[in-house]
Write a protein that holds these residues in place. Structure first.
Motif, PDB file in Angstrom:
ATOM      1  N   GLU A  71      31.158  38.535  24.372  1.00 42.72           N
ATOM      2  CA  GLU A  71      31.198  39.891  24.922  1.00 42.72           C
ATOM      3  C   GLU A  71      31.999  39.948  26.223  1.00 42.72           C
ATOM      4  OE1 GLU A  71      27.412  41.821  25.109  1.00 42.72           O
ATOM      5  OE2 GLU A  71      26.969  41.434  22.991  1.00 42.72           O
ATOM      6  N   MET A  72      31.950  38.865  26.990  1.00 38.15           N
ATOM      7  CA  MET A  72      32.631  38.843  28.280  1.00 38.15           C
ATOM      8  C   MET A  72      34.144  38.893  28.130  1.00 38.15           C
ATOM      9  SD  MET A  72      31.903  38.951  31.453  1.00 38.15           S
ATOM     10  CE  MET A  72      33.098  39.169  32.767  1.00 38.15           C
ATOM     11  N   ARG A  73      34.651  38.404  26.998  1.00 37.02           N
ATOM     12  CA  ARG A  73      36.104  38.365  26.815  1.00 37.02           C
ATOM     13  C   ARG A  73      36.728  39.758  26.926  1.00 37.02           C
ATOM     14  NH1 ARG A  73      36.688  34.344  21.632  1.00 37.02           N
ATOM     15  NH2 ARG A  73      35.952  36.250  20.632  1.00 37.02           N
ATOM     16  N   SER A  74      36.052  40.759  26.363  1.00 35.17           N
ATOM     17  CA  SER A  74      36.569  42.140  26.467  1.00 35.17           C
ATOM     18  C   SER A  74      36.548  42.618  27.910  1.00 35.17           C
ATOM     19  CB  SER A  74      35.738  43.093  25.606  1.00 35.17           C
ATOM     20  OG  SER A  74      35.878  42.768  24.248  1.00 35.17           O
ATOM     21  N   HIS A  75      35.456  42.310  28.622  1.00 39.67           N
ATOM     22  CA  HIS A  75      35.360  42.697  30.035  1.00 39.67           C
ATOM     23  C   HIS A  75      36.500  42.071  30.844  1.00 39.67           C
ATOM     24  CE1 HIS A  75      31.481  44.827  30.201  1.00 39.67           C
ATOM     25  NE2 HIS A  75      31.013  43.937  29.329  1.00 39.67           N
ATOM     26  N   ILE A  76      36.761  40.773  30.605  1.00 39.09           N
ATOM     27  CA  ILE A  76      37.819  40.074  31.353  1.00 39.09           C
ATOM     28  C   ILE A  76      39.171  40.737  31.103  1.00 39.09           C
ATOM     29  CG2 ILE A  76      39.076  37.893  31.626  1.00 39.09           C
ATOM     30  CD1 ILE A  76      36.404  36.438  30.945  1.00 39.09           C
ATOM     31  N   ALA A  77      39.431  41.100  29.842  1.00 40.59           N
ATOM     32  CA  ALA A  77      40.698  41.767  29.509  1.00 40.59           C
ATOM     33  C   ALA A  77      40.862  43.055  30.318  1.00 40.59           C
ATOM     34  CB  ALA A  77      40.755  42.055  28.014  1.00 40.59           C
ATOM     35  N   TRP A  78      39.766  43.792  30.493  1.00 38.87           N
ATOM     36  CA  TRP A  78      39.827  45.016  31.304  1.00 38.87           C
ATOM     37  C   TRP A  78      40.040  44.687  32.783  1.00 38.87           C
ATOM     38  CZ3 TRP A  78      34.864  46.383  28.317  1.00 38.87           C
ATOM     39  CH2 TRP A  78      35.191  47.016  27.100  1.00 38.87           C
ATOM     40  N   TYR A  79      39.331  43.695  33.279  1.00 41.85           N
ATOM     41  CA  TYR A  79      39.443  43.323  34.700  1.00 41.85           C
ATOM     42  C   TYR A  79      40.880  42.951  35.087  1.00 41.85           C
ATOM     43  CZ  TYR A  79      34.398  42.894  35.956  1.00 41.85           C
ATOM     44  OH  TYR A  79      33.073  43.127  36.264  1.00 41.85           O
ATOM     45  N   ILE A  80      41.565  42.186  34.236  1.00 45.92           N
ATOM     46  CA  ILE A  80      42.872  41.644  34.623  1.00 45.92           C
ATOM     47  C   ILE A  80      44.048  42.537  34.221  1.00 45.92           C
ATOM     48  CG2 ILE A  80      41.999  39.270  34.574  1.00 45.92           C
ATOM     49  CD1 ILE A  80      43.545  38.854  31.937  1.00 45.92           C
ATOM     50  N   LYS A  81      43.757  43.633  33.553  1.00 45.46           N
ATOM     51  CA  LYS A  81      44.823  44.549  33.114  1.00 45.46           C
ATOM     52  C   LYS A  81      45.703  44.948  34.304  1.00 45.46           C
ATOM     53  CE  LYS A  81      45.473  48.866  30.571  1.00 45.46           C
ATOM     54  NZ  LYS A  81      44.814  50.066  30.037  1.00 45.46           N
ATOM     55  N   GLY A  82      47.000  44.871  34.105  1.00 48.89           N
ATOM     56  CA  GLY A  82      47.930  45.271  35.161  1.00 48.89           C
ATOM     57  C   GLY A  82      48.350  44.147  36.091  1.00 48.89           C
ATOM     58  N   LEU A  83      47.662  43.001  36.014  1.00 52.63           N
ATOM     59  CA  LEU A  83      48.041  41.861  36.845  1.00 52.63           C
ATOM     60  C   LEU A  83      49.091  41.011  36.126  1.00 52.63           C
ATOM     61  CD1 LEU A  83      44.548  40.728  38.230  1.00 52.63           C
ATOM     62  CD2 LEU A  83      46.276  42.101  39.402  1.00 52.63           C
ATOM     63  N   ARG A  84      49.777  40.190  36.894  1.00 48.25           N
ATOM     64  CA  ARG A  84      50.839  39.343  36.338  1.00 48.25           C
ATOM     65  C   ARG A  84      50.279  38.398  35.265  1.00 48.25           C
ATOM     66  NH1 ARG A  84      53.959  34.482  39.448  1.00 48.25           N
ATOM     67  NH2 ARG A  84      55.576  34.147  37.904  1.00 48.25           N
ATOM     68  N   ASP A  85      50.979  38.279  34.165  1.00 43.35           N
ATOM     69  CA  ASP A  85      50.612  37.384  33.055  1.00 43.35           C
ATOM     70  C   ASP A  85      49.316  37.790  32.347  1.00 43.35           C
ATOM     71  OD1 ASP A  85      52.840  35.825  33.282  1.00 43.35           O
ATOM     72  OD2 ASP A  85      51.871  34.179  34.339  1.00 43.35           O
TER      73      ASP A  85
END
Length: 323
Positions: A278-292
């Motif tokens: 479940e955390m994988r989706s949260h991480i994708a949202w957190y890092i959106k817009g950052l480099r790489d």
């Protein structure tokens, strides 16, 4: 702000979102100044049959009280029975879902499909309100589609049958989450009822929250997708409304620290396997817009243990610092 007997810190709320607003995420939002958190929607039928998973969704941490527990269903008797159970729980508010657009919900006549049956809406709200001393609220949409944009009628029925507040998402069921939210329907509902009206739809930052208040006269603003991977949005909105200050976005390091804390909380709450998935989706949202971010997300969704994710995040952070 008060909703019935529930006293709230402010007028900026976290929307109920399936697979998103679990206990750890709600606690993080509350720490950032969210005035009221809502659980993921809970099946009344599941609770009726004593399903452990459904019951667990209703549990609230001490830090998030008074929180709202959102239930969904279409049978007044079962909804009332569940409200009676929740009357003995930590729930500060019981919210009835009449806005979910998901086909698996609407095909059973639940969620936003209820807006097509005003008489059934009246029975459900009356049954739930009569079964609990806690404040009862209702979350609706603009309507089923543009030919049945009956939010004003449904809000009036909710008020007449004991609802203490109503949330209006300015999209029809047919729109799902696409297109633009119609804030005018929120304004119309606010003019038509005397209970608090919570505006929902397209609140992606402080300026949007302020505009929603100004354009509709609503009593509170609910943040949905704008909070995904961004619990800081509540502090940003509150600061802007109170002092006119725009707080800078968190740094990459702050985001990674929060991700790790969130992941540990989720693992403790749901176990490592479920917590990581479940955390994988949260991480994708957190890092959106950052480099790489795209490259990191690609690797992230192949990982299944905490150590691997921790290492991926550390190398991701190093790349941010070396830009």
């Amino acid at each position: 702000m008060k909703i019935g007997s529930a006293e709230l810190e402010n007028r900026i709320f976290l929307a109920p979102m399936a697979g998103v607003t679990d206990m750890p995420f709600r606690v993080l939002c509350k720490e950032q100044g969210c005035g009221l958190v809502f659980t993921e929607m809970v099946s009344a039928k599941g609770m009726h049959y004593n399903d452990d998973k459904s019951t667990k969704l209703t549990l609230l941490d001490e830090k998030e009280k008074p929180g709202a527990v959102q239930i969904f269903g279409s049978e007044p008797e079962i909804m009332a029975e569940v409200a009676e159970k929740l009357d003995r729980s930590d729930a500060g508010i019981i919210d009835i879902n009449m806005g979910c657009p998901a086909p698996k919900i609407t095909k059973n006549g639940e969620g936003s499909a209820l807006m097509k049956k005003p008489e059934l809406v009246a029975k459900i709200v009356k049954a739930v309100s009569g079964a609990t001393k806690k404040p009862v609220t209702v979350k609706i949409r603009k309507g089923w589609d543009d030919s049945l944009a009956n939010a004003v009628e449904i809000a009036g029925i909710a008020e007449e049958n004991g609802a203490c507040a109503v949330t209006v998402h300015g999209r029809t069921r047919e729109q799902y989450y696409s297109g633009k939210a119609d804030w005018d329907i929120i304004k119309q509902v606010k003019r038509a009822v005397s209970i608090p009206v919570i505006g929902n739809g397209d609140v992606t930052g402080p300026e949007a929250a302020k505009r929603l208040f100004e354009e509709t006269g609503c009593d509170a603003v609910m943040v949905g997708r704008g909070a995904q991977g961004n619990p800081w949005i509540f502090n940003q909105i509150n600061k802007y409304l109170e002092e006119g200050i725009i707080i800078p976005a968190p740094t990459a390091e702050q985001k990674i620290q929060t991700i790790i804390r969130h992941m540990n909380m989720l693992i403790e709450y749901k176990g490592e396997r479920t917590g990581i998935l479940e955390m994988r989706s949260h991480i994708a949202w957190y890092i959106k817009g950052l480099r790489d971010a795209a490259y990191t997300k690609q690797k992230l969704f192949k990982l299944t243990n905490k150590e691997e994710i921790f290492n991926l995040l550390q190398s991701f952070l190093l790349r941010q610092e070396n830009t």
